[in-house]
Design a protein around this motif. Structure first.
Motif, PDB file in Angstrom:
ATOM      1  N   ARG A  62      10.079 -18.427 -18.459  1.00 50.89           N
ATOM      2  CA  ARG A  62       9.259 -17.707 -17.505  1.00 50.89           C
ATOM      3  C   ARG A  62       9.310 -16.211 -17.779  1.00 50.89           C
ATOM      4  NH1 ARG A  62      10.917 -22.488 -17.434  1.00 50.89           N
ATOM      5  NH2 ARG A  62      12.678 -22.166 -16.032  1.00 50.89           N
ATOM      6  N   VAL A  86       5.461 -18.962 -19.785  1.00 54.69           N
ATOM      7  CA  VAL A  86       4.900 -19.221 -18.458  1.00 54.69           C
ATOM      8  C   VAL A  86       4.851 -17.918 -17.672  1.00 54.69           C
ATOM      9  CG1 VAL A  86       5.143 -20.587 -16.353  1.00 54.69           C
ATOM     10  CG2 VAL A  86       5.938 -21.520 -18.544  1.00 54.69           C
ATOM     11  N   GLU A 177      -2.204 -29.142 -23.683  1.00 55.49           N
ATOM     12  CA  GLU A 177      -2.994 -28.624 -22.568  1.00 55.49           C
ATOM     13  C   GLU A 177      -2.266 -28.817 -21.241  1.00 55.49           C
ATOM     14  OE1 GLU A 177      -6.817 -30.626 -22.734  1.00 55.49           O
ATOM     15  OE2 GLU A 177      -6.217 -32.047 -21.191  1.00 55.49           O
ATOM     16  N   ASN A 178      -1.283 -29.691 -21.230  1.00 58.92           N
ATOM     17  CA  ASN A 178      -0.504 -29.876 -20.002  1.00 58.92           C
ATOM     18  C   ASN A 178       0.702 -28.947 -19.908  1.00 58.92           C
ATOM     19  OD1 ASN A 178      -2.093 -32.016 -18.791  1.00 58.92           O
ATOM     20  ND2 ASN A 178      -1.454 -33.207 -20.579  1.00 58.92           N
ATOM     21  N   LEU A 179       0.897 -28.117 -20.922  1.00 61.55           N
ATOM     22  CA  LEU A 179       1.975 -27.126 -20.828  1.00 61.55           C
ATOM     23  C   LEU A 179       1.722 -26.189 -19.654  1.00 61.55           C
ATOM     24  CD1 LEU A 179       2.555 -26.061 -24.549  1.00 61.55           C
ATOM     25  CD2 LEU A 179       4.035 -27.489 -23.105  1.00 61.55           C
ATOM     26  N   ALA A 180       2.812 -25.739 -19.049  1.00 60.59           N
ATOM     27  CA  ALA A 180       2.698 -24.769 -17.968  1.00 60.59           C
ATOM     28  C   ALA A 180       2.134 -23.462 -18.507  1.00 60.59           C
ATOM     29  CB  ALA A 180       4.057 -24.528 -17.339  1.00 60.59           C
ATOM     30  N   LEU A 183       3.050 -19.708 -12.980  1.00 59.60           N
ATOM     31  CA  LEU A 183       3.928 -20.113 -11.873  1.00 59.60           C
ATOM     32  C   LEU A 183       3.725 -19.117 -10.736  1.00 59.60           C
ATOM     33  CD1 LEU A 183       6.449 -21.635 -10.685  1.00 59.60           C
ATOM     34  CD2 LEU A 183       7.867 -20.080 -12.042  1.00 59.60           C
ATOM     35  N   VAL A 196       4.498 -23.219  -7.518  1.00 61.50           N
ATOM     36  CA  VAL A 196       3.386 -24.038  -8.003  1.00 61.50           C
ATOM     37  C   VAL A 196       3.237 -23.756  -9.497  1.00 61.50           C
ATOM     38  CG1 VAL A 196       0.925 -24.506  -7.795  1.00 61.50           C
ATOM     39  CG2 VAL A 196       2.261 -23.886  -5.762  1.00 61.50           C
ATOM     40  N   VAL A 197       3.250 -24.816 -10.306  1.00 62.68           N
ATOM     41  CA  VAL A 197       3.214 -24.651 -11.756  1.00 62.68           C
ATOM     42  C   VAL A 197       1.843 -25.074 -12.296  1.00 62.68           C
ATOM     43  CG1 VAL A 197       4.370 -25.135 -13.932  1.00 62.68           C
ATOM     44  CG2 VAL A 197       5.682 -25.196 -11.799  1.00 62.68           C
ATOM     45  N   TYR A 198       1.053 -24.087 -12.699  1.00 65.20           N
ATOM     46  CA  TYR A 198      -0.267 -24.362 -13.284  1.00 65.20           C
ATOM     47  C   TYR A 198      -0.107 -24.754 -14.744  1.00 65.20           C
ATOM     48  CZ  TYR A 198      -1.307 -21.508  -9.205  1.00 65.20           C
ATOM     49  OH  TYR A 198      -1.340 -21.005  -7.930  1.00 65.20           O
ATOM     50  N   SER A 199      -1.031 -25.570 -15.221  1.00 71.37           N
ATOM     51  CA  SER A 199      -1.065 -25.901 -16.642  1.00 71.37           C
ATOM     52  C   SER A 199      -2.271 -25.218 -17.285  1.00 71.37           C
ATOM     53  CB  SER A 199      -1.172 -27.414 -16.830  1.00 71.37           C
ATOM     54  OG  SER A 199      -2.415 -27.876 -16.334  1.00 71.37           O
ATOM     55  N   SER A 202      -5.303 -27.203 -16.106  1.00 69.68           N
ATOM     56  CA  SER A 202      -5.756 -26.941 -14.734  1.00 69.68           C
ATOM     57  C   SER A 202      -6.407 -25.568 -14.637  1.00 69.68           C
ATOM     58  CB  SER A 202      -4.598 -27.069 -13.738  1.00 69.68           C
ATOM     59  OG  SER A 202      -3.657 -26.020 -13.888  1.00 69.68           O
ATOM     60  N   PHE A 400       7.951 -26.842  -7.977  1.00 66.12           N
ATOM     61  CA  PHE A 400       8.902 -26.614  -9.066  1.00 66.12           C
ATOM     62  C   PHE A 400      10.342 -26.814  -8.593  1.00 66.12           C
ATOM     63  CE2 PHE A 400      11.144 -23.326 -11.819  1.00 66.12           C
ATOM     64  CZ  PHE A 400      11.193 -24.136 -12.944  1.00 66.12           C
TER      65      PHE A 400
ATOM     66  N   MET B   1       8.094 -26.710 -20.877  1.00 66.12           N
ATOM     67  CA  MET B   1       7.868 -26.840 -19.435  1.00 66.12           C
ATOM     68  C   MET B   1       6.423 -27.253 -19.177  1.00 66.12           C
ATOM     69  SD  MET B   1       8.198 -23.810 -16.611  1.00 66.12           S
ATOM     70  CE  MET B   1       7.941 -24.102 -14.869  1.00 66.12           C
ATOM     71  N   ASP B   2       6.248 -28.361 -18.492  1.00 63.87           N
ATOM     72  CA  ASP B   2       4.908 -28.845 -18.192  1.00 63.87           C
ATOM     73  C   ASP B   2       4.431 -28.382 -16.821  1.00 63.87           C
ATOM     74  OD1 ASP B   2       4.409 -30.070 -20.555  1.00 63.87           O
ATOM     75  OD2 ASP B   2       4.920 -32.096 -19.889  1.00 63.87           O
ATOM     76  N   GLY B   3       3.123 -28.322 -16.668  1.00 63.42           N
ATOM     77  CA  GLY B   3       2.560 -28.016 -15.363  1.00 63.42           C
ATOM     78  C   GLY B   3       2.807 -29.141 -14.381  1.00 63.42           C
ATOM     79  N   LEU B   4       2.678 -28.816 -13.107  1.00 66.19           N
ATOM     80  CA  LEU B   4       2.908 -29.831 -12.075  1.00 66.19           C
ATOM     81  C   LEU B   4       1.632 -30.082 -11.281  1.00 66.19           C
ATOM     82  CD1 LEU B   4       6.445 -28.668 -10.914  1.00 66.19           C
ATOM     83  CD2 LEU B   4       5.898 -30.804 -12.058  1.00 66.19           C
ATOM     84  N   MET B   5       0.533 -30.183 -12.002  1.00 67.36           N
ATOM     85  CA  MET B   5      -0.741 -30.445 -11.359  1.00 67.36           C
ATOM     86  C   MET B   5      -0.955 -31.955 -11.209  1.00 67.36           C
ATOM     87  SD  MET B   5      -2.394 -27.518 -10.712  1.00 67.36           S
ATOM     88  CE  MET B   5      -0.884 -26.796 -10.122  1.00 67.36           C
TER      89      MET B   5
END
Lengths: 534, 534
Positions: A62, A86, A177-180, A183, A196-199, A202, A400, B1-5
């Protein structure tokens, strides 16, 4: 049978490289400071990318920002996620306690901080042991910079780095694409803040949502000014959306002074601006002194916008405040209000009523309301009131590293804590936050509706209605009101003013006058702070 | 680290259910036949879904359509993919040989066919042994319906089925977004037709692309008329895009008669229409007899649009034909033309020149040009000419069950076979199809530029320039021209007309007058047929 399409990931690298290829000449203006192009921003981001490498920031780590809306913050919005780190944007108005909690909870590796904001965070540095570096973003302040080996200077750091010359986009695979990418912690009115962790996925899908015509509809011809802070839910996605489509960006910097904001809108010929209702309220007295003829869309969200406020803008500029409903958990835009073709023949009053609703969901967003007790889905009849629940590819499915079960339904929808109706056209109307609803004599009173009614009085600048414990009725409403300077309005006068528009037993038991009302870190009225001080 | 969507898939089920929830009242008009709502279309689609079950059509099986632009075809566009079958829309103008090839290659399980089109496909039925059912879509024709146990009647089939009452969206998981939703075969000017397999994901992303403001920008306030056939590359994505955003749809049915199309545009107050240049050309003579004041956007693609044609519309309606470049392999929209803010101060002639370009890529689409010999990427300087290559999540990465290696680069980009320049703003300008370029004395001559120049003569209705083998120069250009009725223009006159705009050695060696030029199955000029007949 699977499709045979190219396995191209949805990533923010595309936003940067698209701007380089198509919109290199478009402008990014930081108020009072500088005027650069997307080519400049991209070039700086490419240097910052390798600078992060030189600092040894690992993938997935982060990288926090504690900063206002500036060009350098935009560079961080890009360089951090496109190098698979992130971006943790921190609300600059948090209490020291919450600030320390989230920096430690997020395990921030590096924190980038506006020079002017050093006094708000540096005193906590010793209680944030995992932060390896503090990088100071220059601004027009002369706050002393701590003489500490961990402290670095942004411009020096970036200037010393070679720009990454390759394609960031090519460095991502479909699974990535699903990586964070980002935050954000929610305000946390109850309990500690939750992350909240965006990818990348998203964020890109939300970005496409901000481009959809008839909703916000950002396009190349726009000049977009996010007044909403970049530390708050991605500034509603406006910076990424603007950059993806080549709109110019106007970043107002640290000041929320009404004259400053209005001058900037006027001189930069801003077409789209987004802000919370308290900001829109603060601009009203000076609206007539500025030529805002370029405006095509004013976005409001964060809390309910009183119809009277929106109407003030519609009458003055020909452009109402368009209501958006969202949450940090929704990236954050969920709905956009306004009229549709079915309202073309409606009267002015009917259209105003439609505009008072929070509107219809963006493409890919699903909404429903559920009975608060049973969880059963309720009809979309414009009458049934239930908890608003939301599903979609840019909606959080968890928080998270905390237990999140109570915030989600068994089938994975987010429980928003908002009470709403949904009508047959899919329009939602917020009734209240579940926790702000007032239960009097076994019946519900909407604090939001009382506030909207009181705001329609010309002398009322701000208002909040909260519940007061009552031995007979359980709870009764009390209104806290800020009047415009010089007003001599009385409580009785205000109550008389709203009598035609609300049920008699809804009338607040008391009207308390204040010179100001407490705000949350994101500039919204803070009812919890008001309850504490009441 | 993956997103949490939330793991929400991108599927066409969302398009149907969104239209049910938000746009149930909006209209779908099939010319001359009927006027229904999205609620009706959705209801029929829900019955058709269970009807497909009752026919025993397995998941993943291909369900073919041989049909024009009608409401029933739209129901198939929805019900087939949202039940995880694959919609194979067949070009109704194919030769019997190609038709049999692709039905057998696709292994179509069921074929839905317009009654009027039965004579074009039923004679081939015995050579399509895997087709278990032929379902006749009623229209105003009285073609005899074969008395054969495999032949069913669409309306009977659907009426007898119970509507599926649940949520199609809930039946999909995240992995399912890569399931095939559609299959289209390319025209196949060399070799047999090749199948492009769309996924739910690619189709939804393309759909969001059609909503992006400043590009096509479909919105709820639009009335969208796809003149481009629904059997051709998803009718450019217009039906799905319109339905996702709640625009009304006007489906012109089987007739391409100019009066029919113009009347429909006028009476339905069409705002957006899309068609190939030959159709736009055919409407010109009657343009002034219709009130097309509702028009905001006219989309042209499939082949290069002569600037003179676009200008005719701009002068007559205030709306030019906006150039789009795409391919069946690109779902099909890749770029949208038109001017941007940087052209605001340009002269009228400069703006016309910008509009003649094929424009900038939609969000998520990447373009580059490569040296035809070496494959090296060429500069974006507006001058270098190379093969256009394209990457993106709605671009094909292979063809259905054939070796596709030569159509793709080593890094997975689609080789388009188009020659183009790209300028510093990312605008592409098509120079020619690689196979249509004329090589004369070792230098290239663009057939497209010669055609555009000739089209600017007021008497020229259609033109195609092809190469003729030449003992001295290798190849020399020859122009085939259709003149307007009653014109007495001569070849010399036409050559004189274009002399100011092209190099002298580009002038065609001969101008051949024809009463009509051959067309492909999609209505484009067929240069290969012209070469065969020349």
């Amino acid at each position: 049978m699977d499709g045979l399409m190219q396995p191209r990931p949805l990533t923010l690298a595309h936003v940067l490289e698209r701007a380089e290829r198509l919109y290199a000449h478009k402008q990014v203006v930081t108020a009072g400071v500088e005027r650069v192009t997307y080519a400049d921003v991209a070039g700086q981001s490419r240097r910052l990318a390798t600078a992060l490498d030189s600092l040894g920031v690992p993938a997935g780590a982060r990288v926090a920002t504690f900063a206002t809306n500036t060009r350098r913050h935009l560079e961080l919005y890009l360089a951090v996620p496109i190098t698979k780190r992130v971006l943790h944007s921190i609300n600059i108005r948090l209490s020291a306690e919450h600030l320390e909690y989230i920096v430690n909870h997020a395990e921030d590796d590096v924190v980038f901080v506006d020079r002017a904001l050093l006094p708000r965070i540096w005193p906590s540095a010793e209680r944030m042991p995992k932060v390896r570096h503090w990088v100071v973003l220059p601004d027009d302040s002369d706050e002393p910079i701590p003489a500490d080996p961990r402290v670095l200077h942004y411009d020096d750091l970036v200037a010393a780095a070679d720009p990454f010359a390759g394609s960031f986009e090519d460095s991502f695979t479909l699974a990535d694409e699903n990586l964070a990418s980002g935050l954000c912690y929610t305000s946390g009115t109850t309990g500690p803040p939750k992350g909240v962790v965006y990818s990348h996925r998203s964020t890109i899908l939300h970005c496409l949502g901000t481009l959809a015509a008839g909703f916000i509809g950002l396009s190349e011809s726009d000049v977009v000014m996010p007044i909403v802070p970049m530390f708050h839910a991605n500034a509603w996605g406006l910076p990424y959306g603007a950059m993806m489509t080549g709109a110019s960006l106007v970043l107002p910097g640290p000041s929320s002074d009404p004259t400053h904001l209005l001058r900037l809108m006027e001189t930069e010929r801003v077409t789209v601006a987004g802000a919370v209702p308290t900001v829109w309220t603060s601009l009203v007295p000076q609206l007539s002194f500025h030529d805002l003829g370029a405006t095509r869309f004013l976005l409001g969200g964060g809390s309910v916008i009183a119809p009277a406020l929106s109407e003030t803008y519609r009458v003055a500029l020909g452009v109402p405040i368009t209501h958006s409903w969202g949450m940090t958990e929704i990236s954050p835009v969920g709905t956009i209000g306004g009229t549709r073709t079915q309202h073309r023949d409606a009267t002015g009053a009917e259209q105003t009523a439609v505009r008072a609703a929070q509107g219809q969901p963006l493409p890919l967003v699903n909404l429903r309301i559920a009975d608060v007790e049973t969880g059963q889905e309720l009809p979309r009849d414009g009458t049934a009131i239930g908890e608003l629940q939301v599903a979609g590819p840019w909606v959080a499915g968890g928080y998270f590293q905390v237990d999140s079960a109570e915030s989600f339904t068994d089938d994975g929808w987010l429980r928003t804590g908002d009470l709403a109706t949904i009508d047959a056209d899919g329009y939602i109307r917020l009734v209240d936050r579940m926790k702000d609803l007032i239960k009097s004599g076994g019946e519900w009173i909407s604090s939001v509706e009382l506030e909207s009614a009181l705001t329609s009085h010309p002398d009322v600048v701000e208002v909040a209605v909260i519940a007061r414990p009552d031995p007979k009725w359980g709870e009764r409403p009390v209104a806290y009101v800020v009047l415009r300077d010089g007003s001599a309005a009385t409580g009785d006068e205000l109550l008389e003013h709203i009598t035609p528009s609300v049920a008699k037993w809804w009338l607040p038991d008391e009207v308390v006058f204040r010179t100001a009302l407490p705000k949350t870190g994101t500039g919204k009225l803070s009812k919890s702070a008001l309850r504490d001080s009441a």
